[in-house]
Scaffold this motif. Structure first.
Motif, short mmCIF file in Angstrom:
data_model
loop_
_atom_site.label_atom_id
_atom_site.label_comp_id
_atom_site.label_asym_id
_atom_site.label_seq_id
_atom_site.Cartn_x
_atom_site.Cartn_y
_atom_site.Cartn_z
N SER A 131 45.54 -45.28 -18.61
CA SER A 131 45.73 -45.70 -19.99
C SER A 131 47.21 -45.71 -20.35
N ASN A 132 47.49 -46.27 -21.50
CA ASN A 132 48.86 -46.27 -22.00
C ASN A 132 49.09 -45.17 -23.03
N ARG A 133 47.99 -44.66 -23.59
CA ARG A 133 48.09 -43.61 -24.60
C ARG A 133 46.73 -42.95 -24.72
N LEU A 134 46.71 -41.66 -24.99
CA LEU A 134 45.48 -40.95 -25.29
C LEU A 134 45.42 -40.68 -26.79
N ALA A 135 44.20 -40.64 -27.34
CA ALA A 135 43.98 -40.23 -28.72
C ALA A 135 42.78 -39.29 -28.72
N PHE A 136 42.75 -38.41 -29.71
CA PHE A 136 41.69 -37.40 -29.79
C PHE A 136 40.70 -37.77 -30.88
N GLY A 137 39.45 -37.96 -30.51
CA GLY A 137 38.38 -38.18 -31.48
C GLY A 137 37.76 -36.84 -31.83
N ASN A 138 38.43 -36.11 -32.71
CA ASN A 138 38.05 -34.72 -32.97
C ASN A 138 36.66 -34.57 -33.60
N LEU A 139 36.27 -35.48 -34.46
CA LEU A 139 34.97 -35.35 -35.13
C LEU A 139 33.83 -35.53 -34.14
N ASP A 140 33.89 -36.59 -33.34
CA ASP A 140 32.83 -36.84 -32.37
C ASP A 140 32.81 -35.77 -31.29
N PHE A 141 34.01 -35.30 -30.90
CA PHE A 141 34.06 -34.26 -29.87
C PHE A 141 33.39 -32.98 -30.35
N ALA A 142 33.71 -32.58 -31.58
CA ALA A 142 33.11 -31.36 -32.12
C ALA A 142 31.60 -31.49 -32.20
N ALA A 143 31.12 -32.67 -32.59
CA ALA A 143 29.68 -32.91 -32.65
C ALA A 143 29.07 -32.87 -31.26
N ILE A 194 30.37 -27.74 -32.36
CA ILE A 194 31.23 -26.83 -33.09
C ILE A 194 31.78 -27.55 -34.33
N GLY A 195 32.51 -26.81 -35.18
CA GLY A 195 33.15 -27.40 -36.33
C GLY A 195 34.59 -27.75 -36.03
N GLN A 196 35.36 -27.98 -37.10
CA GLN A 196 36.75 -28.38 -36.93
C GLN A 196 37.71 -27.19 -36.96
N ASP A 197 37.29 -26.09 -36.35
CA ASP A 197 38.13 -24.90 -36.28
C ASP A 197 39.30 -25.15 -35.32
N ARG A 198 40.50 -24.89 -35.79
CA ARG A 198 41.69 -25.19 -34.97
C ARG A 198 41.72 -24.39 -33.68
N LEU A 199 41.33 -23.13 -33.73
CA LEU A 199 41.32 -22.31 -32.53
C LEU A 199 40.32 -22.84 -31.52
N ALA A 200 39.14 -23.22 -32.00
CA ALA A 200 38.10 -23.71 -31.09
C ALA A 200 38.51 -25.02 -30.42
N LEU A 201 39.35 -25.81 -31.10
CA LEU A 201 39.76 -27.11 -30.56
C LEU A 201 41.12 -27.05 -29.85
N ALA A 202 41.72 -25.87 -29.80
CA ALA A 202 43.07 -25.75 -29.25
C ALA A 202 43.11 -26.12 -27.77
N TYR A 203 42.12 -25.68 -27.01
CA TYR A 203 42.11 -25.99 -25.57
C TYR A 203 42.05 -27.50 -25.35
N THR A 204 41.20 -28.17 -26.11
CA THR A 204 41.05 -29.61 -25.95
C THR A 204 42.34 -30.33 -26.31
N ARG A 205 42.94 -29.95 -27.42
CA ARG A 205 44.20 -30.60 -27.81
C ARG A 205 45.27 -30.38 -26.73
N SER A 206 45.38 -29.17 -26.24
CA SER A 206 46.36 -28.89 -25.19
C SER A 206 46.07 -29.69 -23.93
N SER A 207 44.79 -29.86 -23.61
CA SER A 207 44.41 -30.63 -22.42
C SER A 207 44.92 -32.06 -22.51
N LEU A 208 44.80 -32.66 -23.69
CA LEU A 208 45.25 -34.05 -23.85
C LEU A 208 46.77 -34.16 -23.81
N VAL A 209 47.44 -33.16 -24.38
CA VAL A 209 48.90 -33.15 -24.34
C VAL A 209 49.39 -33.00 -22.90
#
Length: 270
Positions: A133-145, A149-164
Motif C-alpha cells: 500500500s501507499n498509506r495505512l489508515a485505522f478504522g477504529n470503530l469497525d475494529f473495536a466492533a 471492545i469500546g473506544q478505550d485508548r489503552l485497549a486500542l494502543a497496541y493496534t495503533r502502535s502496530s500500524l505506526v
C-alpha cells in the motif's frame, strides 16, 4: 500535495455531491468520497454512476480519495474500475486484510492505495499490507466492533502502535488515525487528535467540518517545540557528530526529529 503529505481527510457521502463544493472549500487536506458505509445498499450503483464527469473541477482544487466497497461485496469490482477513470489521488480499500487484495486494487485502478485496516485479521497482516500500500489508515470503530471492545485508548494502543510500526518498517508515510464520532464536543476532538499525534500518526480521518480546526490545532507543533528544533538545527550546523544543546546530548536521530518538526510546521502538522 503528494499523498504522503496529506494529513486531514474529510469524509463525504458519494451520493451527496451537492455538498462537494462546500467540502472542497474547507481546510481539510483531502476529501474522501465514500461509496461504502455512507451509501445505502439500494443507492450504491446510482452513487457510483453519479461520479462520472462531476469531479474534475473539485479535483483541481483539492485532492479527492474514493473509498470503494469491500473486496467481498458485489459492488467492489465496478467501484475499482470506475476509480481508474476518475480524477482521484488514491483509492481507499476498506476492511483491508491482505497484501494481495491491495495489490489487485492497485493494478485494477492504477491508483495509489490507502489500506483501511479495521479488523483483527488486518492488524495481524499489517506489515504485509503496508508493503503493498501507499498509506495505512485505522478504522477504529469497525475494529473495536470486530474484537468486541469500546473506544478505550489503552485497549486500542497496541493496534495503533502496530500500524505506526508497520508503516515505518515498509518505508511509507505515517498512518492516518480513525474518526472521532462526536463532532460537537470540540475538546474531545482535539484531545483525540493530540493522542493520535502522540502515538505516531500523521493525520486523522474526519466526519464533519467542525472537526478540522481542532484536529489541526492538536497536530500543530507547539511554540516550545519549534524553538527547540530551530535551536538544535542552528547549533548542529554542518556537524554530523554528537553535540550538546541545553545540556542534553543531540545525535543524528535527535537532529532528524528536529528537522521533522520544522518540516511539518510548514504544512501545519507534526
Amino acid at each position: 500535495m503528494q499523498l504522503d503529505e496529506l494529513s486531514f481527510f474529510l469524509f463525504l457521502p458519494a451520493n451527496r455531491l451537492d455538498r462537494l463544493d462546500k467540502a472542497v472549500s474547507t481546510t481539510a487536506d483531502a476529501i474522501i468520497l465514500d461509496l461504502e458505509d455512507a451509501v445505502a445498499i439500494d443507492q450504491k450503483e446510482q452513487a457510483r454512476d453519479g461520479l462520472w464527469g462531476m469531479l474534475d473541477q473539485a479535483a483541481a482544487l483539492k485532492p479527492i480519495v474514493l473509498r470503494v466497497n469491500g473486496a467481498d461485496t458485489e459492488w467492489h469490482a465496478e467501484d475499482v474500475a470506475t476509480a481508474a477513470n476518475l480524477p482521484v489521488v488514491a483509492v481507499m480499500l476498506p476492511k483491508a486484510e491482505s497484501a494481495s487484495t491491495c495489490s489487485q486494487v492497485h493494478q485494477a485502478s492504477s491508483k495509489p492505495i490507502i489500506a483501511l485496516v479495521e479488523t483483527a485479521r488486518g492488524v495481524l497482516n499489517a506489515n504485509e499490507i503496508a508493503y503493498a500500500s501507499n498509506r495505512l489508515a485505522f478504522g477504529n470503530l469497525d475494529f473495536a466492533a470486530d474484537i468486541g471492545i469500546g473506544q478505550d485508548r489503552l485497549a486500542l494502543a497496541y493496534t495503533r502502535s502496530s500500524l505506526v510500526l508497520a508503516s515505518r518498517g515498509a518505508g511509507i508515510a505515517r498512518p492516518i488515525d480513525g474518526v472521532t464520532q462526536d463532532f460537537n464536543d470540540l475538546q474531545l476532538v482535539e484531545d483525540d487528535a493530540r493522542h493520535s499525534r502522540s502515538m505516531g500518526f500523521g493525520g486523522k480521518l474526519l466526519i464533519h467540518p467542525k472537526q478540522i480546526e481542532p484536529t489541526r490545532l492538536a497536530f500543530r507543533p507547539s511554540a516550545e517545540e519549534i524553538t527547540w528544533a530551530e535551536r538544535v538545527i542552528a547549533n548542529a550546523g554542518s556537524s554530523t557528530g554528537v553535540l550538546t544543546v541545553d545540556g542534553r546530548m543531540v545525535d543524528m536521530p535527535i537532529l532528524k526529529h528536529a528537522h521533522e518538526i520544522l518540516r511539518y510546521t510548514k504544512c501545519g502538522v507534526a
